[in-house]
Write a protein that holds these residues in place. Structure first.
Motif, PDB file in Angstrom:
ATOM      1  N   ASN A 158      16.395  -0.783 -15.597  1.00  0.00           N
ATOM      2  CA  ASN A 158      15.657   0.142 -14.741  1.00  0.00           C
ATOM      3  C   ASN A 158      14.779  -0.676 -13.807  1.00  0.00           C
ATOM      4  O   ASN A 158      13.825  -1.319 -14.249  1.00  0.00           O
ATOM      5  CB  ASN A 158      14.822   1.078 -15.618  1.00  0.00           C
ATOM      6  CG  ASN A 158      13.934   2.010 -14.811  1.00  0.00           C
ATOM      7  OD1 ASN A 158      13.827   1.902 -13.600  1.00  0.00           O
ATOM      8  ND2 ASN A 158      13.276   2.926 -15.503  1.00  0.00           N
ATOM      9  N   LEU A 159      15.108  -0.673 -12.514  1.00  0.00           N
ATOM     10  CA  LEU A 159      14.353  -1.503 -11.575  1.00  0.00           C
ATOM     11  C   LEU A 159      13.228  -0.750 -10.870  1.00  0.00           C
ATOM     12  O   LEU A 159      12.629  -1.263  -9.905  1.00  0.00           O
ATOM     13  CB  LEU A 159      15.286  -2.177 -10.563  1.00  0.00           C
ATOM     14  CG  LEU A 159      16.311  -1.359  -9.799  1.00  0.00           C
ATOM     15  CD1 LEU A 159      15.691  -0.549  -8.681  1.00  0.00           C
ATOM     16  CD2 LEU A 159      17.392  -2.273  -9.252  1.00  0.00           C
ATOM     17  N   ALA A 160      12.883   0.438 -11.380  1.00  0.00           N
ATOM     18  CA  ALA A 160      11.784   1.213 -10.801  1.00  0.00           C
ATOM     19  C   ALA A 160      10.448   0.753 -11.381  1.00  0.00           C
ATOM     20  O   ALA A 160       9.747   1.491 -12.082  1.00  0.00           O
ATOM     21  CB  ALA A 160      11.996   2.702 -11.040  1.00  0.00           C
ATOM     22  N   THR A 161      10.116  -0.472 -11.085  1.00  0.00           N
ATOM     23  CA  THR A 161       8.880  -1.073 -11.548  1.00  0.00           C
ATOM     24  C   THR A 161       8.353  -1.977 -10.442  1.00  0.00           C
ATOM     25  O   THR A 161       8.955  -2.070  -9.360  1.00  0.00           O
ATOM     26  CB  THR A 161       9.118  -1.855 -12.855  1.00  0.00           C
ATOM     27  OG1 THR A 161       7.857  -2.252 -13.415  1.00  0.00           O
ATOM     28  CG2 THR A 161       9.999  -3.079 -12.639  1.00  0.00           C
ATOM     29  N   SER A 162       7.250  -2.658 -10.685  1.00  0.00           N
ATOM     30  CA  SER A 162       6.701  -3.530  -9.651  1.00  0.00           C
ATOM     31  C   SER A 162       7.574  -4.766  -9.493  1.00  0.00           C
ATOM     32  O   SER A 162       8.261  -5.196 -10.434  1.00  0.00           O
ATOM     33  CB  SER A 162       5.283  -3.946 -10.014  1.00  0.00           C
ATOM     34  OG  SER A 162       5.286  -4.835 -11.118  1.00  0.00           O
ATOM     35  N   ALA A 193       0.821  -1.199   0.000  1.00  0.00           N
ATOM     36  CA  ALA A 193       0.000   0.000   0.000  1.00  0.00           C
ATOM     37  C   ALA A 193       0.865   1.263   0.000  1.00  0.00           C
ATOM     38  O   ALA A 193       0.511   2.267  -0.612  1.00  0.00           O
ATOM     39  CB  ALA A 193      -0.926  -0.005   1.211  1.00  0.00           C
ATOM     40  N   ALA A 194       1.991   1.213   0.695  1.00  0.00           N
ATOM     41  CA  ALA A 194       2.863   2.383   0.791  1.00  0.00           C
ATOM     42  C   ALA A 194       3.840   2.484  -0.374  1.00  0.00           C
ATOM     43  O   ALA A 194       4.319   3.570  -0.684  1.00  0.00           O
ATOM     44  CB  ALA A 194       3.642   2.339   2.102  1.00  0.00           C
ATOM     45  N   ASN A 195       4.144   1.369  -1.016  1.00  0.00           N
ATOM     46  CA  ASN A 195       5.167   1.331  -2.056  1.00  0.00           C
ATOM     47  C   ASN A 195       4.622   1.901  -3.364  1.00  0.00           C
ATOM     48  O   ASN A 195       3.754   1.299  -4.000  1.00  0.00           O
ATOM     49  CB  ASN A 195       5.613  -0.127  -2.262  1.00  0.00           C
ATOM     50  CG  ASN A 195       6.772  -0.249  -3.220  1.00  0.00           C
ATOM     51  OD1 ASN A 195       7.164   0.718  -3.880  1.00  0.00           O
ATOM     52  ND2 ASN A 195       7.330  -1.445  -3.323  1.00  0.00           N
ATOM     53  N   PRO A 196       5.122   3.060  -3.819  1.00  0.00           N
ATOM     54  CA  PRO A 196       4.617   3.646  -5.066  1.00  0.00           C
ATOM     55  C   PRO A 196       4.816   2.749  -6.288  1.00  0.00           C
ATOM     56  O   PRO A 196       4.138   2.938  -7.307  1.00  0.00           O
ATOM     57  CB  PRO A 196       5.441   4.935  -5.203  1.00  0.00           C
ATOM     58  CG  PRO A 196       5.890   5.256  -3.815  1.00  0.00           C
ATOM     59  CD  PRO A 196       6.124   3.924  -3.167  1.00  0.00           C
ATOM     60  N   LEU A 197       5.713   1.783  -6.195  1.00  0.00           N
ATOM     61  CA  LEU A 197       5.989   0.909  -7.335  1.00  0.00           C
ATOM     62  C   LEU A 197       4.951  -0.200  -7.487  1.00  0.00           C
ATOM     63  O   LEU A 197       5.017  -0.954  -8.467  1.00  0.00           O
ATOM     64  CB  LEU A 197       7.381   0.286  -7.172  1.00  0.00           C
ATOM     65  CG  LEU A 197       8.547   1.284  -7.155  1.00  0.00           C
ATOM     66  CD1 LEU A 197       9.824   0.604  -6.688  1.00  0.00           C
ATOM     67  CD2 LEU A 197       8.749   1.896  -8.533  1.00  0.00           C
ATOM     68  N   CYS A 198       4.025  -0.294  -6.576  1.00  0.00           N
ATOM     69  CA  CYS A 198       3.063  -1.405  -6.583  1.00  0.00           C
ATOM     70  C   CYS A 198       1.636  -0.962  -6.882  1.00  0.00           C
ATOM     71  O   CYS A 198       0.695  -1.703  -6.615  1.00  0.00           O
ATOM     72  CB  CYS A 198       3.102  -2.124  -5.238  1.00  0.00           C
ATOM     73  SG  CYS A 198       4.653  -2.982  -4.905  1.00  0.00           S
ATOM     74  N   ASP A 231      14.834  -0.106  -2.662  1.00  0.00           N
ATOM     75  CA  ASP A 231      15.799  -0.928  -1.931  1.00  0.00           C
ATOM     76  C   ASP A 231      15.362  -2.392  -1.939  1.00  0.00           C
ATOM     77  O   ASP A 231      16.176  -3.304  -2.115  1.00  0.00           O
ATOM     78  CB  ASP A 231      15.946  -0.409  -0.508  1.00  0.00           C
ATOM     79  CG  ASP A 231      17.105  -1.065   0.237  1.00  0.00           C
ATOM     80  OD1 ASP A 231      18.179  -1.242  -0.374  1.00  0.00           O
ATOM     81  OD2 ASP A 231      16.933  -1.412   1.409  1.00  0.00           O
ATOM     82  N   ALA A 232      14.068  -2.617  -1.761  1.00  0.00           N
ATOM     83  CA  ALA A 232      13.549  -3.984  -1.830  1.00  0.00           C
ATOM     84  C   ALA A 232      13.767  -4.573  -3.216  1.00  0.00           C
ATOM     85  O   ALA A 232      14.126  -5.753  -3.358  1.00  0.00           O
ATOM     86  CB  ALA A 232      12.064  -3.999  -1.463  1.00  0.00           C
ATOM     87  N   ASN A 233      13.580  -3.767  -4.249  1.00  0.00           N
ATOM     88  CA  ASN A 233      13.784  -4.258  -5.618  1.00  0.00           C
ATOM     89  C   ASN A 233      15.253  -4.566  -5.901  1.00  0.00           C
ATOM     90  O   ASN A 233      15.563  -5.490  -6.662  1.00  0.00           O
ATOM     91  CB  ASN A 233      13.261  -3.239  -6.625  1.00  0.00           C
ATOM     92  CG  ASN A 233      11.786  -3.432  -6.922  1.00  0.00           C
ATOM     93  OD1 ASN A 233      11.104  -4.237  -6.297  1.00  0.00           O
ATOM     94  ND2 ASN A 233      11.280  -2.678  -7.889  1.00  0.00           N
ATOM     95  N   TYR A 258      17.944   4.309  -9.519  1.00  0.00           N
ATOM     96  CA  TYR A 258      17.120   3.101  -9.631  1.00  0.00           C
ATOM     97  C   TYR A 258      17.544   2.290 -10.851  1.00  0.00           C
ATOM     98  O   TYR A 258      16.743   1.632 -11.502  1.00  0.00           O
ATOM     99  CB  TYR A 258      15.624   3.440  -9.690  1.00  0.00           C
ATOM    100  CG  TYR A 258      15.236   4.540 -10.654  1.00  0.00           C
ATOM    101  CD1 TYR A 258      15.172   4.321 -12.025  1.00  0.00           C
ATOM    102  CD2 TYR A 258      14.896   5.803 -10.184  1.00  0.00           C
ATOM    103  CE1 TYR A 258      14.799   5.319 -12.901  1.00  0.00           C
ATOM    104  CE2 TYR A 258      14.511   6.811 -11.041  1.00  0.00           C
ATOM    105  CZ  TYR A 258      14.455   6.564 -12.400  1.00  0.00           C
ATOM    106  OH  TYR A 258      14.077   7.571 -13.269  1.00  0.00           O
ATOM    107  N   LEU A 259      18.831   2.334 -11.124  1.00  0.00           N
ATOM    108  CA  LEU A 259      19.400   1.668 -12.289  1.00  0.00           C
ATOM    109  C   LEU A 259      20.329   0.544 -11.844  1.00  0.00           C
ATOM    110  O   LEU A 259      21.074   0.697 -10.878  1.00  0.00           O
ATOM    111  CB  LEU A 259      20.162   2.688 -13.137  1.00  0.00           C
ATOM    112  CG  LEU A 259      19.336   3.916 -13.527  1.00  0.00           C
ATOM    113  CD1 LEU A 259      20.228   5.003 -14.097  1.00  0.00           C
ATOM    114  CD2 LEU A 259      18.226   3.537 -14.501  1.00  0.00           C
TER     115      LEU A 259
END
Length: 397
Positions: free
Chosen positions: A372-376, A11-16, A302-304, A328-329
């Motif tokens: 680019n790991l700025a995804t779900s 819910a808090a993670n903007p990537l999800c 960081d989780a990604n 985020y690369l």
């Protein structure tokens, strides 16, 4: 909670917050450059909804018809306050700032006021590909100073490049990438002080691209170049565009050290009037009121980073990946896979995954790809599965 994203609240993670179907409705470069069956993890766009403070600021401006030319110092003031709170840095003087359309345009304008086309520009490669394109377009010579095997600045190589640059023209420049793109390396205060000392010794002016400055992961500390001893005649460029996904709302801030204020003042007025007014409004709102959103994003990134490391260990152990401290690369060393100089071409051709081509980042890029790991977490996992399948197909041929 979900183990897919390392325990971070979805819910808090903007990537999800966005599904693949929702993302495919976008018309920006990331989701428009390739056919629908390609999973795009290349250009620096994030798969996020904007921070609510940014949406509110843009919506309010449009509602009142506030879509004219940019003016004032609100952006620089917001950046100065962000720097005080985030980096404990009091060094941004609004009087020594200028708005520019974006970071790369700002770099070109600064090059024009502190050097001439006969001068050389030093870059630490592999590095952001537009460094090559923009510098070469100005007619300036590029001198490469390759990074070390640890993906950090190699000061012997840097000094050699400074010596070559100083022999080529009277006003050489070092274009620093901090944090470094594509490796994600965050330079330390000691490293940056060494840069400043070497630059002074060889008569080099330093211009620091700090567009990824807010995107530093837990355990690392971003140090502004202009904060270190000896950087008084340096210049830097910052923007909220990468950290808050505002690339389409162009605006950036150029900053000068105390000894470079006169140089900054020579940037033409029409350049300072060229940023998007909506961009300035959006960036200002992000810096002032979007830090909670940014903190949630950093947790998700960081989780990604950790998820990607686990996925590669499971599916593609031949790839060497050192998680970066910033951006985020992800810089993937694919040389052990036997896919040639441009593994991104294999991942695209056989796996329908679009990454950035390693050779485009200059010397040291062959055999690498940038992801680019700025995804779900789900799309990240799907990308690695496709890359593993593509590798199996390519190596079986």
């Amino acid at each position: 909670m979900s183990s897919m994203n390392g325990g971070t609240s979805r819910a808090a993670n903007p990537l999800c917050h966005l599904s693949l179907d929702q993302l495919q409705l976008r018309t920006s470069e990331k989701w428009h450059a390739f056919p629908r069956d390609v999973l795009p993890l290349f250009v620096a766009e994030m798969d996020v909804l904007l921070a609510e403070s940014v949406v509110r600021a843009i919506t309010d401006a449009v509602t009142r018809g506030d879509t004219g030319y940019p003016a004032g110092t609100a952006y620089a003031e917001a950046l100065a306050e962000f720097a005080r709170k985030r980096w404990d840095w009091e060094g941004i003087s609004v009087e020594r700032t200028a708005m520019v359309p974006d970071v790369m345009r700002g770099i070109v304008e600064i090059l024009d006021v502190i050097s001439c086309p006969a001068d050389a520009v030093v870059i630490s490669c592999p590095v952001y590909a537009p460094f090559y394109h923009f510098v070469e377009h100005t007619g300036r010579r590029i001198e490469e100073a390759p990074l070390g095997a640890d993906q950090r600045l190699d000061f012997a190589a840097l000094e050699e490049a400074f010596e070559r640059a100083a022999q080529h023209g009277p006003r050489p420049v070092y274009l620093l990438c901090s944090p470094h793109n594509p490796t994600g390396t965050v330079h330390t205060a000691n490293e940056l002080a060494t840069v400043a000392a070497l630059a002074a010794r060889h008569g080099i002016r330093v211009v620091s691209d700090e567009i990824h400055a807010p995107l530093v992961m837990p355990g690392a500390v971003f140090v502004p170049y202009l904060s270190v001893p000896g950087a008084e005649n340096g210049m830097a460029l910052m923007s909220a565009s990468k950290a808050w996904n505002l690339a389409g709302l162009k605006a950036a801030v150029a900053l000068a050290g105390p000894a470079a204020a006169d140089d900054l003042a020579r940037i033409p007025a029409w350049v300072q009037e060229s940023p998007s007014h909506l961009g300035v409004i959006a960036h200002t709102a992000a810096l002032r009121d979007g830090t909670s959103w940014l903190d949630d994003l950093l947790d998700g990134l960081d989780a990604n980073r950790r998820l990607l490391a686990d996925l590669l260990t499971e599916h593609l152990p031949g790839i060497r990946y050192q998680p970066g401290e910033g951006t985020y690369l992800a810089w993937l060393d694919c040389r052990n896979l036997g896919l040639g100089d441009d593994p991104a071409a294999v991942f695209l051709g056989h796996g329908k995954v679009a990454l950035n081509s390693g050779p485009s980042f200059g010397t040291g890029g062959a055999g690498h790809a940038r992801l680019n790991l700025a995804t779900s977490p789900e799309l990240l996992a799907e990308a690695v599965r496709r890359m593993a399948a593509a590798t199996a197909i390519a190596t079986a041929c």
